[in-house]
Design an enzyme around this catalytic site. Structure first.
Site, mmCIF file in Angstrom:
data_model
loop_
_atom_site.group_PDB
_atom_site.id
_atom_site.type_symbol
_atom_site.label_atom_id
_atom_site.label_comp_id
_atom_site.label_asym_id
_atom_site.label_seq_id
_atom_site.Cartn_x
_atom_site.Cartn_y
_atom_site.Cartn_z
ATOM 1 N N ARG A 34 -15.830 21.469 24.127
ATOM 2 C CA ARG A 34 -14.521 21.308 24.774
ATOM 3 C C ARG A 34 -14.651 20.825 26.205
ATOM 4 O O ARG A 34 -13.768 20.150 26.727
ATOM 5 C CB ARG A 34 -13.750 22.639 24.770
ATOM 6 N N ASP A 136 3.631 27.379 24.565
ATOM 7 C CA ASP A 136 2.178 27.305 24.703
ATOM 8 C C ASP A 136 1.811 27.419 26.169
ATOM 9 O O ASP A 136 2.649 27.201 27.049
ATOM 10 C CB ASP A 136 1.639 26.001 24.097
#
Lengths: 270, 127, 156
Positions: A34, A136
């Site tokens: 990531r 989110d």
């Protein structure tokens, strides 16, 4: 794998402070992959040296937290919950007189889940137009959700082909969701450690595959806030491997085939 | 459960076949639409066909059209797995009777997700 | 609509790069990060092999993959999950490399306006006859250190 132990620990601590998400040992590859794009953009020789440089650069911390708090998503994830939605949950609530459904999709990532909910309603209850709040932590993900544009790889994951042709339009390399579905979902920034978002009381809450990242105490806090935001006869959907059992006894579990759904236990909504 | 994998590429047949075997299917293969029809006649227990579009002799699209003319094959699930990715092609295939559509390239999860949605496999969630 | 207008979306490297990376990530390497743009001068391919598909239309467009024999063998091994030193037959080579050209070509086809039918892949030792073709673009990638090329040609 370039990430050393203490670089990993630094990142894990940072992420836990900002989001309560737990990155345990074993998730090193996730962190490495990531952060690799960020490291490349920053011109670092590898992820480990990128992380070391981060310690002194607070401005980059947001990026790191964002990169690590996004989920892998597919459409209609696990399939069964969406089937239960249209075979059991919605008909039952309609039977109780519900017509205006308020739905919360928490940790919605790039929008596949709330749009899947909207498509489920459109397929099975076209007269009901639910109001779907999708939240989110990541602004990047919220922007993606609002745009409603997906790559071929993303569209391949879990989206039934008949819905692809009905609800999406391909333009060049990407697929755009149709405005009638897109307009039903409102994306908002929200941290699960804070009080629930406006738009409730919610009839249906999807809180799938996010509790797994929290410790038990935080799980309880999150579930309590979720419960308080729900209608007393509303339903909670968790991820397929998750449960409230052993964590929070104020929920009643109902089994529908292979799927568990949860409802606030009577008399224990506060 | 038996599946028929139809693709002129042996590589693709092996990849798709492997995914289906892992999902619990017994797999038979065909390299074009005509061979596939022969396999459908030889095996009366095929429940799923994974079909490439562009093949010699008879294309996957023509295979779908042909299968849908036969009432004894009415309950067979037809899944295209092809590089043909334009909206128009997908619409055509579904209109001809295909139930599902996978655009190449794909991962095993892509196929498994679709099989689960169709109720052909039950998945255990991994967290 | 001229052929140039039809192919405009592809004259940059990025769409082809994305297509190639998606293919390698999902089916060849199983993870991202192994295919990147080739840095430096146009590479020379050792014992080159060519695989192509043609997209029908008012102008036929050829999507061609170029790689050295050894690279082609490694691609075949990756797709067929073979061991690093297992010998690769000519048939498997042609099949695997042809299928890669098929997937890349098919995805390129999806990006352009009004494409026609996609031909079956052809794999060969020699470059196809591109003498009356106009090259639209060519790009090279590095895959585990080895060069791979993709080129687009408009056949007249």
């Amino acid at each position: 794998m370039t990430l050393t132990d203490d670089a990993f620990d630094f990142v894990a601590t940072l992420v836990r402070q900002r989001s309560a998400i737990q990155l345990e040992r074993g998730k090193e590859y996730l962190v490495e992959s990531r952060l690799a794009p960020l490291a490349r953009t920053a011109g670092a020789t590898d992820v480990d040296s990128y992380v070391r440089a981060l310690r002194n650069d607070v401005t980059k911390h947001d990026l790191v937290v964002e990169a690590l708090t996004t989920n892998e998503t597919s459409w209609f994830r696990d399939a069964n919950p969406f089937a239960v939605l249209h075979t059991t949950v919605v008909p039952e609530l309609v039977g109780r007189g519900r017509r205006d459904f308020r739905i919360w999709s928490a940790a919605c990532s790039s929008g596949q889940e709330p749009y899947s909910i909207a498509m489920t309603f459109s397929e099975h209850f076209p007269a009901l137009r639910p109001q779907i709040i999708a939240t989110d932590l990541s602004e990047l993900m919220l922007d993606r959700g609002r745009a409603g544009e997906y790559t071929q790889l993303e569209i391949n994951r879990g989206l039934p082909a008949p819905m692809l042709v009905k609800y999406f339009e391909r333009t060049g390399a990407t697929f755009q969701i149709t405005p009638s579905i897109r307009n039903q979902v409102h994306f908002r920034h929200h941290n699960l450690l804070e009080p629930a978002p406006l738009g409730g009381p919610f009839d249906i809450v999807f809180l799938r595959n996010v509790l797994i990242y929290f410790d038990v105490e935080t799980k309880r806090d999150v579930l309590r806030r979720v419960r308080m935001s729900m209608a007393p006869d509303g339903y909670l959907f968790l991820g397929a491997a998750e449960t409230t059992i052993g964590v929070d006894e104020t929920w009643e579990r109902i089994q529908v085939g292979n799927t568990s759904i949860y409802r606030p236990r009577e008399g224990k909504t506060r | 459960m038996k599946a028929l994998v139809i693709d002129d590429s042996r590589v693709m047949r092996k990849i798709v076949g492997g995914i289906l075997v892992d999902a619990g299917f017994e797999v038979v293969e065909a390299a074009d639409g005509q061979e596939a029809l022969d396999q459908m006649t030889l095996n009366d227990d095929i429940t799923l066909c994974c079909i490439d579009w562009n093949m010699p002799v008879m294309s996957g699209f023509e295979f779908v059209v042909e299968v849908r003319k036969h009432v004894q094959w009415r309950d067979v699930t037809l899944m295209m797995i092809t590089t043909e990715g334009e909206q128009g092609q997908i619409v055509r295939a579904l209109a001809a009777g295909a139930h599902e559509y996978v655009i190449k390239p794909f991962t095993p999860e892509v196929i498994l997700d679709k099989l689960q949605f169709l109720g052909l496999v039950e998945m255990k969630e991994t967290v | 609509m001229t052929s140039a207008a039809t192919w405009e979306p592809l004259t940059g490297m990025d769409p082809v790069m994305t297509i190639a990376q998606d293919l390698f990530t999902t089916m060849i390497d199983g993870e991202p990060g192994h295919l990147s743009p080739w840095l430096g001068d146009t590479p020379v391919l050792e014992d080159p092999r060519y695989a192509w598909v043609d997209v029908d239309g008012p102008v036929v467009t050829r999507v061609m993959l170029m790689a050295g024999r050894a690279t082609g063998e490694n691609l075949t091994r990756a797709l067929l999950a073979m061991d690093a030193d297992e010998p690769v037959s000519d048939a498997d080579f042609a099949d695997a490399v042809g299928e890669i050209a098929n997937v890349v070509g098919g995805n390129v086809k999806s990006l352009v306006t009004n494409p026609g039918a996609l031909s079956l892949p052809v794999v060969g030792r020699d470059e196809p006859d591109n003498s009356s073709a106009m090259r639209i673009m060519a790009t090279y990638f590095g895959w585990k250190g080895a060069p791979l090329g993709v080129s687009l040609w408009a056949l007249t």
